[in-house]
Write an enzyme that holds these catalytic residues in place. Structure first.
Site, PDB file in Angstrom:
ATOM      1  CE  LYS A 144      -6.132   1.790  -0.788  1.00  0.00           C
ATOM      2  NZ  LYS A 144      -6.237   1.621   0.707  1.00  0.00           N
ATOM      3  CE1 TYR A 166     -14.973   3.449  -2.616  1.00  0.00           C
ATOM      4  CE2 TYR A 166     -13.072   3.651  -4.271  1.00  0.00           C
ATOM      5  CZ  TYR A 166     -13.595   3.634  -2.946  1.00  0.00           C
ATOM      6  OH  TYR A 166     -12.619   3.536  -1.580  1.00  0.00           O
ATOM      7  NE  ARG A 180      -3.954   7.421   6.622  1.00  0.00           N
ATOM      8  CZ  ARG A 180      -4.556   8.292   7.230  1.00  0.00           C
ATOM      9  NH1 ARG A 180      -3.355   8.129   8.198  1.00  0.00           N
ATOM     10  NH2 ARG A 180      -5.555   8.496   7.148  1.00  0.00           N
ATOM     11  CE  LYS A 213      -4.010   2.144   2.467  1.00  0.00           C
ATOM     12  NZ  LYS A 213      -4.376   2.284   3.496  1.00  0.00           N
ATOM     13  NE  ARG A 269      -5.615   9.111   3.241  1.00  0.00           N
ATOM     14  CZ  ARG A 269      -3.939   9.881   3.322  1.00  0.00           C
ATOM     15  NH1 ARG A 269      -4.320  11.022   3.199  1.00  0.00           N
ATOM     16  NH2 ARG A 269      -3.981   8.676   3.025  1.00  0.00           N
TER      17      ARG A 269
END
Ligand code: PBG
Length: 324
Positions: A250, A315, A219, A197, A207
């Site tokens: 990802k 999505y 992050r 990731k 987010r």
């Protein structure tokens, strides 16, 4: 032009039928996973501005959405929760009455054949928005986060999740989760690890959707540097050693080379997450009439499969599957 020799590649492109005959990559709804957002205290749907066509869902609409996906042939959903309250320890993540736990029970009751994947992470539940616990100095406390992630996974499995998917990127979490699942009678629950990731700008719309932006910092201390492909393989191999049943890369589109490289390194199923920013870019261009949306979706999903992904989390799942 007698004597001129060249390959006539176009022979195999002359009709739908012959193009279908030689097509190397198949795309079917059975490879897709639809991510869904479930919000505590919400009854209806709350559209997500940055992700046209996606909404935060109350429990009723969540069940409706799962039914429609199932009817379109999509076999699995990946659940993210938006809790009513957050705290330093992210207790909402591992609360047996938490919003996702509640949602899983409702889904399994109403649409039992739908596979339910629970995202395991603290960022939607912590007041600071980071994916693990913080030390008093404000750094991520990797090892102290592990039991909480393991508790989250067990709680989700007990609620009925078929698969748990840790997305936090703490070291050692797959081993901690496997051990905790096995120790609580959940040895049949599979782990889909977000193994590679990357620290990506393409998570921006998510987010907003999940209300999980970190309150300070970023992050980069736990998610991977976008420049590193070899390290991605190393991350994947570690997670497999720790007990991952499937691994994920990802985002997807900016990392097709990583998907390919991981595909060649491992024999277990590889998933790719076509993330929120990839979705929103396509939707924004389509809304402006700059690209043909159905064709662009098809090409996007096909390219991720071609790169080597068995599973695509996207999505676009419902919209694409309903047209097949
Ligand atoms: C973290 C998580 C994120 C996504 C999935 N799980 C966000 C992040 O790491 O900041 C992003 C998914 C997307 O952008 O669609 N729990």
């Amino acid at each position: 032009m007698e004597g001129l020799e060249f390959r006539r590649h176009r022979r195999l492109r002359q009709s739908q039928a012959i193009r279908g005959l030689v097509r190397e990559t198949e795309l079917t709804p059975s490879h897709l996973v639809a991510p869904l957002f479930v919000e505590e205290g919400l009854d209806e749907r709350a559209p997500i501005e940055a992700m046209p066509g996606q909404s935060r869902l109350g429990l009723g609409p969540l069940v409706d959405e799962a039914r429609e996906l199932r009817e379109a042939g999509v076999p699995a959903v990946l659940l993210f929760g938006i809790p009513a309250a957050k705290d330093e320890q992210g207790t909402g993540a591992y609360n047996d009455q938490g919003i996702v736990q509640e949602a899983v029970r409702r889904l399994k009751d109403a649409v039992p054949e739908m596979l339910v994947i629970g995202d395991v992470c603290l960022c939607e539940y912590t007041s600071h928005g980071h994916c693990g616990l913080l030390s008093p100095a404000g750094d991520i406390d990797n090892d102290a986060s592990l039991p909480l992630l393991a508790d989250t996974a067990v709680s989700l499995a007990e609620a009925g999740c078929d698969i748990v998917a840790p997305s936090d990127m703490m070291d050692g979490r797959v081993a901690a989760i496997r051990e905790a699942l096995d120790g609580s009678g959940q040895s049949e629950t599979a782990i889909l690890s977000y193994a590679a990731k990357f620290s990506s700008a393409f998570y921006g719309p998510f987010r907003e959707a999940a209300d999980s932006a970190p309150m300070f910092g970023d992050r980069q201390g736990y998610q991977m540097d976008p420049a590193n492909a070899r390290m991605a393989r190393d991350e994947v191999l570690t997670d497999i050693e720790e007990g991952a049943d499937m691994v994920m890369v990802k985002p997807a589109l900016p990392y097709l080379d990583v998907i390919r490289s991981v595909r060649e390194a491992v024999d277990i199923p590889v998933a790719a997450y076509n993330v929120s920013g990839e979705y929103s870019l396509l939707k924004a261009a389509a809304a402006n009439g700059w690209i043909d949306e159905p064709l662009a979706i098809n090409e996007t999903l096909t390219s991720i499969r071609r790169a080597g992904a068995d599973i695509i989390i996207t999505y676009h799942a419902k919209e694409w599957a309903q047209k097949q």
